[in-house]
Design an enzyme around this catalytic site. Structure first.
Site, mmCIF file in Angstrom:
data_model
loop_
_atom_site.group_PDB
_atom_site.id
_atom_site.type_symbol
_atom_site.label_atom_id
_atom_site.label_comp_id
_atom_site.label_asym_id
_atom_site.label_seq_id
_atom_site.Cartn_x
_atom_site.Cartn_y
_atom_site.Cartn_z
ATOM 1 N N ASP A 229 0.842 -1.209 0.000
ATOM 2 C CA ASP A 229 0.000 0.000 0.000
ATOM 3 C C ASP A 229 0.872 1.252 0.000
ATOM 4 O OD1 ASP A 229 -2.432 1.324 -0.102
ATOM 5 O OD2 ASP A 229 -2.728 1.331 2.069
ATOM 6 N N ASN B 110 0.981 7.313 2.790
ATOM 7 C CA ASN B 110 1.682 6.388 3.684
ATOM 8 C C ASN B 110 3.180 6.646 3.734
ATOM 9 O OD1 ASN B 110 -0.685 5.136 4.428
ATOM 10 N ND2 ASN B 110 -0.497 3.476 2.949
ATOM 11 N N ASP C 91 2.286 2.860 7.955
ATOM 12 C CA ASP C 91 0.966 2.254 7.755
ATOM 13 C C ASP C 91 1.070 0.902 7.056
ATOM 14 O OD1 ASP C 91 -1.655 1.540 7.368
ATOM 15 O OD2 ASP C 91 -2.310 3.528 6.730
#
Length: 286
Positions: free
Chosen positions: A125, A130, A143
């Site tokens: 991700d 992030n 994250d």
């Protein structure tokens, strides 16, 4: 264009309840845990980072706990918040990040991801929201809510659709198709297929390239290229196909022109060929 010094100043204008005297972030709840599956997702994030030794370009997690149906995580303080927030504020001002700072972000996030991959952790991700920025200009990847750890038997989860690698989406779909077929025929949990269907480091490379493209251009990778940009050979550019059938026919004088990367992605004026090449190589189909 916006320099790193200006970016950190801009980010500091939005800081809330953060103090210079503490090395910890506020212990904000990740979310309320309404179901066991939701709680498992928050536990998953914390478990993923336990496999990682400390690294200067990875957000450090100190501790996590549950209280009153809320799951809390105490992490390293990144005073300037997310890089995504910086990019949004830059867009509001109709400004672009200076190329030197795009390269700085790329170098530091790449080091953080290489550290994760070295210890069997695939982030899955990677995106501007992030990536976090400290006051001294250090970029850190954080994250790990959908991260995948080799050898743990974890289910592959999808990240943000605007950045996720196409092979990750295909992998996710193929796993559930095989699992459904296996269950209907034999009743087994089909662990052999699950073990064969694992993400690779390249998934993070694609998302990293999409993040760098947004840093360079101030916008997300165009939807038609999220399946991966065409790949040019090192010798000639013959027969490369674009998404949705685009670029299937090149001019004759263009077919034999030596290229080492595909240059169909559009970048703002002034961006270097090296940056364009680097992003294209991260996003290529192979």
């Amino acid at each position: 264009m916006l320099s790193c010094r200006f970016l950190t100043t801009l980010a500091n204008l939005r800081m809330v309840s953060l103090t210079d005297s503490s090395s910890f972030s506020n212990s904000e709840p990740l979310s309320a845990s309404r179901t066991a599956s939701e709680r498992d997702r928050y536990v998953h994030e914390v478990e993923a980072v336990t496999f990682l030794p400390p690294h200067e370009n990875v957000v450090k997690y100190y501790r996590a706990w549950q209280e009153d149906r809320h799951f809390y995580a105490q992490t390293e303080l990144c005073e300037c918040g997310s890089f995504g927030g910086c990019l949004r504020r830059a867009r509001e001002m109709e400004r672009l990040v200076d190329e030197r700072d795009a390269w700085a972000m790329a170098a530091q996030v790449a080091r953080g991801l290489a550290h994760c991959h070295r210890y069997g952790v695939t982030h899955l991700d990677v995106k501007p929201d992030n990536v976090f920025l400290t006051r001294d200009g250090t970029y850190k990847i954080g994250d790990f809510g959908v991260a995948w750890v080799a050898g743990r038997g974890w289910e592959v989860q999808d990240g943000d659709g605007g950045y996720v690698a196409p092979e990750t989406l295909n992998l996710h779909s193929a796993f559930f198709v095989r699992k459904k077929v296996g269950s209907s025929e034999s009743g087994d949990d089909d662990r052999g297929d699950a073990n064969a269907s694992v993400p690779t480091d390249r998934a993070d490379v694609f998302s990293f390239g999409a993040t760098l493209y947004e840093a360079a251009c101030g916008a997300r990778v165009p939807a038609e290229w999220r399946a991966g940009v065409p790949t040019w050979s090192d010798e000639t550019a013959n027969g490369a196909n674009g998404a949705n059938g685009a670029f299937t026919q090149k001019k004759k004088d263009d077919e034999t022109r030596p290229r080492r990367y595909w240059d169909g992605l559009r970048f703002p004026a002034g961006r270097s060929d090296e940056l364009r090449a680097y992003v294209s190589m991260c996003l290529r189909r192979d």
